[in-house]
Enzyme design. Structure first.
Site, PDB file in Angstrom:
ATOM      1  CD  GLU A 142      -2.579   1.371   2.864  1.00 25.02           C
ATOM      2  OE1 GLU A 142      -2.977   2.626   3.277  1.00 25.02           O
ATOM      3  OE2 GLU A 142      -2.807   0.170   3.248  1.00 25.02           O
ATOM      4  CD  GLU A 159      -3.876   7.930   5.084  1.00 25.33           C
ATOM      5  OE1 GLU A 159      -4.892   6.988   5.562  1.00 25.33           O
ATOM      6  OE2 GLU A 159      -2.763   7.425   4.890  1.00 25.33           O
TER       7      GLU A 159
END
Length: 395
Positions: A207, A212
């Protein structure tokens, strides 16, 4: 731009030189780069002057002494300046070619809508495409893609959470240059927006978190999350302008393994951007571009360009990372973290609420976060993405 002209002894006007195809022009902006020379003339003359001046890649014009072209050695940084007009020559060759462009009316055709429960345990109800269209959670506005959470309804007890959208690209990738151009990212109390890549059978195929953060943040969090055996050299700090996040042991979070006991749960190897690259502060400047480069054998690195600082090669869809300077984040791949930690990763864009991260850091904790999200729909009027495009380039 200088306040007085520089004598331009090396500039000769060639009236037969035509402006270069793809030249980019912007009004009321200036370029904070060294002046190679200046030349009296109108804006229409500046391109000719730049093309025949060694080292010139851009120019600015203002009405100084009836009109002056200022010839520039670099195409940035760019700043607002009323009355000034700037132009860029083609920025040189790039070894990247466009592979896929997600934008406009066909954007959602290239994505699958996730409707399962939230893997991060958020107070969210991810809806399917027909529901998102019917309730106005997705739309195309003047060619821009808007993805929203519900901001009209209180959420009854027994429901999964506030309606929102999570999409996964149908295509998967093993490397490339990914450009994410947004005018606005979601904000609001307890929000947790993300733009990221992930492989199947998490965390075995990796990932990479590109954009974010949680509500109230003004800096971006970059991270890799992997199976065991992927660690970043701490000394690589000098390769990027961000900084290593800190694990629960007080040391830099350089181990990408999601179950590393010296770090916070699922922290991974994590880098924080400088302030101003996330949330309301980023949105206030009409957003910008997140540029993520994944060279499978060497590195993953990311730049963030605010709207008035986007390099001309990106504006021309001819991206050339060698022009961009030091990235904000840099993760080395090689013996320290073999490339097989990251495989067939899909692009995900989502917005959740509370959950494992945003709920834990919310004032008053998870219950207070859920109470806020459940009962205050008006707090989520700005909980939306406004996307110009996602573009993927490869060699």
């Amino acid at each position: 731009m200088a306040n007085s002209p520089i004598v331009a002894t090396s500039v000769v006007q060639h009236q037969d030189v035509e402006p270069m195809p793809g030249m980019i022009i912007k009004d009321n902006m200036d370029i904070d780069a060294d002046n190679l020379a200046s030349k009296p003339g109108q804006f229409s003359d500046c391109c000719n002057f730049c093309q025949v001046t060694q080292g010139c890649v851009a120019y600015a014009w203002n009405d100084y002494q009836g009109g002056t072209c200022w010839l520039k050695s670099a195409n940035g940084p760019i700043r607002n300046n009323n009355g000034v007009k700037i132009g860029f020559l083609n920025s040189g060759s790039s070894d990247y070619t466009l592979k896929k462009s997600y934008e406009g009316n066909n954007f959602f055709d290239a994505f699958d809508f996730w409707t399962n429960g939230d893997p991060t345990h958020g107070f969210v109800d991810y809806v399917d495409r027909p529901t998102a269209e019917r309730t106005g959670l997705i739309s195309i506005i003047n060619g821009k893609v808007k993805i929203s959470a519900d901001s009209d309804s209180q959420i009854p007890h027994g429901k999964r959470g506030r309606p929102s959208v999570r999409v996964h690209s149908k295509d998967s990738y093993n490397e490339g240059l990914f450009l994410f151009d947004i005018d606005h990212m979601p904000t609001g109390p307890g929000t947790w927006p993300a733009y990221w890549l992930v492989g199947d059978n998490w965390p075995n195929n990796g990932e990479a978190d590109i954009l974010e953060g949680v509500g109230g943040d003004n800096f971006n969090h970059f991270a890799l999350h992997t199976k065991n055996g992927c660690r970043m050299p701490e000394q690589d700090q000098n390769l990027f302008t961000g900084k290593w996040a800190t694990g629960k042991n007080g040391r830099p979070a350089t181990n990408c393994y999601v179950y590393e006991p010296a770090q916070w749960a699922n922290q991974g190897c994590s880098i924080s951007s400088p302030d101003g690259f996330f949330g309301d502060e980023f949105n206030s400047g009409q957003g910008g571009v997140f540029a993520f480069e994944w060279d499978r054998s060497s590195y993953m690195r990311t730049w963030i360009f605010k709207r008035n600082q986007i390099p001309s090669d990106i504006l021309q869809s001819n991206p050339n990372p060698s022009n961009w300077g030091k990235p904000i984040s840099y993760f080395k791949l090689g013996e320290n973290c073999t490339p097989n930690h990251f495989n067939a990763m899909k692009i995900i864009i989502n917005l959740t609420f509370c959950g494992d991260w945003a709920g834990q850091v919310y004032p008053g904790g998870m219950s207070a976060c859920i109470d806020k999200v459940r009962n205050n729909p008006e707090a989520y009027k700005n909980a939306y993405w406004l996307i110009n495009y996602v573009k993927v380039f490869d060699h």
